[in-house]
Design an enzyme around this catalytic site. Structure first.
Site, short mmCIF file in Angstrom:
data_model
loop_
_atom_site.label_atom_id
_atom_site.label_comp_id
_atom_site.label_asym_id
_atom_site.label_seq_id
_atom_site.Cartn_x
_atom_site.Cartn_y
_atom_site.Cartn_z
N LEU A 176 95.41 6.92 52.43
CA LEU A 176 94.90 5.73 53.12
C LEU A 176 94.27 4.74 52.15
CD1 LEU A 176 94.34 4.32 55.84
CD2 LEU A 176 92.15 5.54 55.91
N ASP A 177 94.83 3.52 52.12
CA ASP A 177 94.30 2.42 51.31
C ASP A 177 94.26 2.74 49.82
OD1 ASP A 177 93.88 0.89 53.62
OD2 ASP A 177 91.86 1.70 53.91
N GLU A 178 95.16 3.62 49.36
CA GLU A 178 95.18 4.03 47.96
C GLU A 178 96.47 3.64 47.25
OE1 GLU A 178 92.88 5.42 46.16
OE2 GLU A 178 91.43 6.37 47.51
#
EC number: 3.5.1.10
Length: 300
Positions: A243-245
């Site tokens: 997530l969001d990486e």
């Protein structure tokens, strides 16, 4: 599509009718640029724009983007790809060669917040985002009127974590039916499953309302306010299973102070989100991005 947009599209395709773009990533070693340039020269190409970068001249990774012009390239592109394969093999290249005049088909996913969608549609209408908008897909009805007024298909399906697999199965069918080349999450507030992400590697662009890696996940403006930050920002990145990486494409920031409450931070942030996402999408459409591990090389 209105008359102005048709004119813009026609002019763009006319200007780029004989142009193509070559992206290369390979282990750095002597002779790469010479080999590529010689190949293009032998095939009657004129190099218009060339950018290169290496992580380390001694054993690093080399990246190259070349835009070139060849008369009648549309009829020759497949032959050139086949011929370039031997050059690529000798240098262990990962590469792509695309026609500049061939517009990518974009599917935009959106939920209730429409500011990023509006920005993309405005850029598209004004001729600054050269693409075909294949469809807008949403788990809310809020965007229907705006989208359908532009004769763009609006596809609605309720979505939440309890029916996620069923929803994504239908969404993947839509993406295939509408021949989408790239997916843009314009504040689409649903987490995608690994199966969905793996079906479109490095083809899903997200906008996160935070200057990553700070405030990953939900409610970043509230958390930023509670932390008393003096800068807020937005990040556009490719989606991965973390997530969001995913690999970051573009970021921007704006200064704030103690007088800005959560709602003020959100309003400032929306402006940043719009421009950051639009730039990232435009660079992807123009083949200016090479993904390297969890980073990007952006020849903007």
């Amino acid at each position: 599509m209105n008359a102005y947009m048709k004119q813009q599209l026609s002019q763009y395709q006319e200007i780029n009718n004989d142009k193509a773009r070559l992206l290369v990533s390979c282990p750095d070693q002597p002779g790469i640029v010479a080999a590529v340039s010689s190949f293009l020269f032998e095939n009657g190409a004129n190099i218009i724009e060339s950018n290169q970068y290496t992580t380390d001249p001694e054993g690093g990774r080399f990246f190259l983007r070349i835009e070139f012009e060849v008369q009648g390239i549309r009829e020759k592109i497949e032959q050139m790809k086949a011929a370039f394969a031997s050059v690529a093999e000798s240098f262990q290249m990962t590469w792509s060669m695309n026609l500049a005049s061939e517009l990518k088909r974009v599917a935009i996913f959106v939920s209730k917040e429409l500011h990023c969608l509006h920005e993309l549609l405005w850029e598209w209408q004004s001729g600054n985002l050269m693409a075909e908008i294949a469809a807008v897909i949403s788990n809310h009805e809020d965007a229907r009127e705006t989208v359908e007024s532009l004769n763009i298909p609006f596809l609605y399906m309720k979505a939440n974590k309890d029916i996620r697999q069923e929803v994504e199965k239908q969404q993947l069918k839509w993406l295939e039916e509408y021949r989408a080349d790239v997916i843009v999450l314009a504040r689409y507030m649903q987490i995608l499953t690994p199966d969905f992400v793996s079906a479109h590697p490095n083809k899903i662009i997200n906008i996160h309302h935070s200057f990553l890696p700070a405030f990953i996940g939900a409610n970043p403006y509230k958390r930023a306010y509670e932390r008393g930050v003096k800068l807020i920002g937005a990040t556009s990145h490719y989606v991965t299973n973390e997530l969001d990486e995913g690999p970051i494409i573009e970021q921007d920031i704006e200064r704030v102070d103690h007088r800005d409450n959560v709602e003020a931070l959100k309003n400032i942030g929306r402006t940043i989100e719009r421009s950051v996402l639009a730039r990232a999408v435009k660079w992807h459409l123009e083949d200016r991005i090479i993904v390297h591990g969890n980073k990007t090389i952006v020849f903007n």
